[in-house]
Design an enzyme around this catalytic site. Sequence first.
Site, PDB file in Angstrom:
ATOM      1  CE1 TYR A   1      -4.084   1.943   0.303  1.00 47.49           C
ATOM      2  CE2 TYR A   1      -2.564   3.446   1.413  1.00 47.49           C
ATOM      3  CZ  TYR A   1      -3.776   3.214   0.778  1.00 47.49           C
ATOM      4  OH  TYR A   1      -4.670   4.235   0.617  1.00 47.49           O
TER       5      TYR A   1
ATOM      6  CG  PHE B   1      -7.355  18.197 -24.243  1.00 48.13           C
ATOM      7  CD1 PHE B   1      -7.468  17.752 -25.548  1.00 48.13           C
ATOM      8  CD2 PHE B   1      -7.680  17.327 -23.212  1.00 48.13           C
ATOM      9  CE1 PHE B   1      -7.889  16.457 -25.829  1.00 48.13           C
ATOM     10  CE2 PHE B   1      -8.103  16.032 -23.485  1.00 48.13           C
ATOM     11  CZ  PHE B   1      -8.211  15.592 -24.791  1.00 48.13           C
ATOM     12  CB  THR B   2     -12.258  17.958 -23.799  1.00 51.40           C
ATOM     13  OG1 THR B   2     -11.365  16.850 -23.817  1.00 51.40           O
ATOM     14  CG2 THR B   2     -12.709  18.255 -25.218  1.00 51.40           C
TER      15      THR B   2
ATOM     16  CG  ASP C   1      -1.361  18.416 -21.304  1.00 55.60           C
ATOM     17  OD1 ASP C   1      -0.722  17.342 -21.307  1.00 55.60           O
ATOM     18  OD2 ASP C   1      -2.572  18.486 -21.507  1.00 55.60           O
TER      19      ASP C   1
ATOM     20  CE  LYS D   1      -3.899  10.896 -24.203  1.00 50.41           C
ATOM     21  NZ  LYS D   1      -4.698  10.831 -22.973  1.00 50.41           N
TER      22      LYS D   1
ATOM     23  NE  ARG E   1     -11.880  15.484 -29.926  1.00 52.49           N
ATOM     24  CZ  ARG E   1     -11.860  15.294 -28.601  1.00 52.49           C
ATOM     25  NH1 ARG E   1     -10.719  15.254 -27.949  1.00 52.49           N
ATOM     26  NH2 ARG E   1     -12.968  15.160 -27.919  1.00 52.49           N
TER      27      ARG E   1
ATOM     28  CG  PHE F   1     -16.752  14.835 -26.603  1.00 47.63           C
ATOM     29  CD1 PHE F   1     -16.573  15.994 -25.852  1.00 47.63           C
ATOM     30  CD2 PHE F   1     -15.916  13.756 -26.375  1.00 47.63           C
ATOM     31  CE1 PHE F   1     -15.569  16.069 -24.903  1.00 47.63           C
ATOM     32  CE2 PHE F   1     -14.918  13.821 -25.428  1.00 47.63           C
ATOM     33  CZ  PHE F   1     -14.749  14.989 -24.680  1.00 47.63           C
TER      34      PHE F   1
END
Length: 470
Positions: free
Chosen positions: A85, A137-138, A228, A271, A395, A462
């Site tokens: 943990y 970005f969303t 980001d 990514k 998009r 979306f």
Amino acid sequence: MTNPNPLTMGQQFGRRSWAEPWKIKMVEPLRMISREARERALVEAGYNTFLLRSDDVYIDLLTDSGTSAMSDRQWAGMMLGDEAYAGSRNFYHLEEAVRRHYGFRHVLPTHQGRGAENLISKVAITPGQFVPGNMYFTTTRLHQELAGGQFVDVIVDEAHDPEVVHPFKGNVDITKLGTLIEQVGAGQIAYVSLAGTVNMAGGQPVSMANIRAIRELCDRHGIRIFLDATRLVENAFFIQEREPGFADRPIAEILLEFCSHADGAWMSAKKDNLVNIGGWLAVNDDDLFEELRNLVVVYEGLHTYGGLAGRDMEALAIGIEESVQDDHVRSRIGQVRYLGELLTDWGIPIVQPVGGHAIFLDARRFYPHIPQDEFPAQTLAAELYLDSGIRSMERGIASAGRDAKTGDHNRPRLELTRLTIPRRVYTQAHMDVVAESVKVVFDVRDSTRGLRMTYEPKYLRFFQARFERL
Ligand code: P71
């Protein structure tokens, strides 16, 4: 009939061919269902590719997020998970990998990118402050808004024009940023939110000169910069390729230098970092870290696992190492470009120049007869699926949501359908099949009709919105 003068695709495009720096050890069979079955699946999914079952998809280009293939070393790492943990050894490997390649002092794991976005937004934004960024970005913008911030787009104008060729379309317009600071005052700026590459602009990069200029401006006003870092390795590739003075520098070095101009970064490790799940948040400032480390236990988990299993952190630590290798990045972006070259040669409208992770079809030029309120990019995604079982992502106007004040649709200039390429998953032959399907859909474009939204969720509509054909 035999071709008297056969040419490889590389020769046809006037260059030496590249090949992947790996070979295949395990395969996953693909399934292709009939056109009638696709027709049924699409209606059932309300013409929304997010609502399709992946078993009904042939080539899945919905996203490059969490869809990459892990290496044999990463899978071996999964067996070395220390599922304690607290204080798992895998956490320390992750911490070391982030420090070595991104250069930030303090590291927190999170379950994925938006977990990290939530934390940094809550801690670094005071309600009422502005958050300038290089295009939205969303999930990033939503977390900034939920924390009481107001996003302001300060990207260069070129980013909003899919036809303009510019080497660094992800750059911040320094004048726009400077004007905002003057108008609202530095104290009203939470931080600069800088993404490289810029997803919604088509995977477009930010130059080193640009982040240096942003740093200089921010230093004059005491404003922090948070990155980001989701596709920052791919961003470094474009700097190496396009920016004077970087051609001979390894991608890993460029990445580190880029990060050295920022105060911290959040990451969707799904990514660049080559894992199926995971994220992290890293900062330099001790006090800021103290707050974040306290908050992570509320939303993600203890600060040494942040919602991840030990084995996930091990795969991520190894993924970071693999992701910054020059030959990996060159072949990854090379494959995206290969698809882009085919489509460009055939006169199909795509965002130029081709970015790092995807081809973005320009639905406005693809379907000039479909008004934006009838969802041209959503229509194109549906038509591609119908033709060949290829899954892409809207998009455009559906992704852009509604204006919080007026309640009207946000109407982005970019109305795009994204063909996103997972890393190390598909072959050049798959890219050929994709290009041919886009061509078939393009050839019958005049007779294609748009869509009407029949169900609209409140947040990130979306994902779950439903449509029907007009
Ligand atoms: C992509 C995704 C995944 C996604 C997210 C929202 C709608 C549709 C698809 C995620 C990103 C990203 C950038 C630049 C933060 C996140 C969130 N992208 N920044 O492109 O591209 O990370 O998904 O791990 O929470 O398909 P997360």
